[in-house]
Design a protein around this motif. Sequence first.
Motif, PDB file in Angstrom:
ATOM      1  N   ARG A   1      43.352  77.693 -47.752  1.00 57.95           N
ATOM      2  CA  ARG A   1      42.542  77.895 -48.959  1.00 57.95           C
ATOM      3  C   ARG A   1      41.970  76.591 -49.503  1.00 57.95           C
ATOM      4  NH1 ARG A   1      45.316  82.489 -52.614  1.00 57.95           N
ATOM      5  NH2 ARG A   1      44.911  83.937 -50.958  1.00 57.95           N
TER       6      ARG A   1
ATOM      7  N   GLY B   1      47.161  74.064 -47.200  1.00 55.18           N
ATOM      8  CA  GLY B   1      46.876  75.464 -46.919  1.00 55.18           C
ATOM      9  C   GLY B   1      45.405  75.635 -46.578  1.00 55.18           C
TER      10      GLY B   1
ATOM     11  N   LYS C   1      44.736  76.809 -38.837  1.00 56.63           N
ATOM     12  CA  LYS C   1      44.826  75.417 -39.285  1.00 56.63           C
ATOM     13  C   LYS C   1      44.906  74.460 -38.096  1.00 56.63           C
ATOM     14  CE  LYS C   1      48.472  74.015 -41.660  1.00 56.63           C
ATOM     15  NZ  LYS C   1      49.400  73.653 -42.758  1.00 56.63           N
TER      16      LYS C   1
END
Length: 86
Positions: A55, A53, A75
Amino acid sequence: MFIGRPPRKVRRQMKTAVAKSLSLRAKHSDETQSALVAAASRHFAERGYHNLGIREFAVETGVTRGALYYFFADKEAIFLAVHDAI
């Protein structure tokens, strides 16, 4: 202190100070982006593209998600930056 337009010498010093500040900011920006690409490279190698992810990239490098999105749109953009760095 002066009223109105500053003297030429002061204006020149102000331009120099601004240029140095922008130079340091650009250097810091490049370092941050390089750190993000390095972290992404390690994560992709360990877990693969789909198991990560956004994050996680930000947490490891100590930047906010907003800073991450400042450098990369998503991403896929991070993955492409890692690919280009190889």
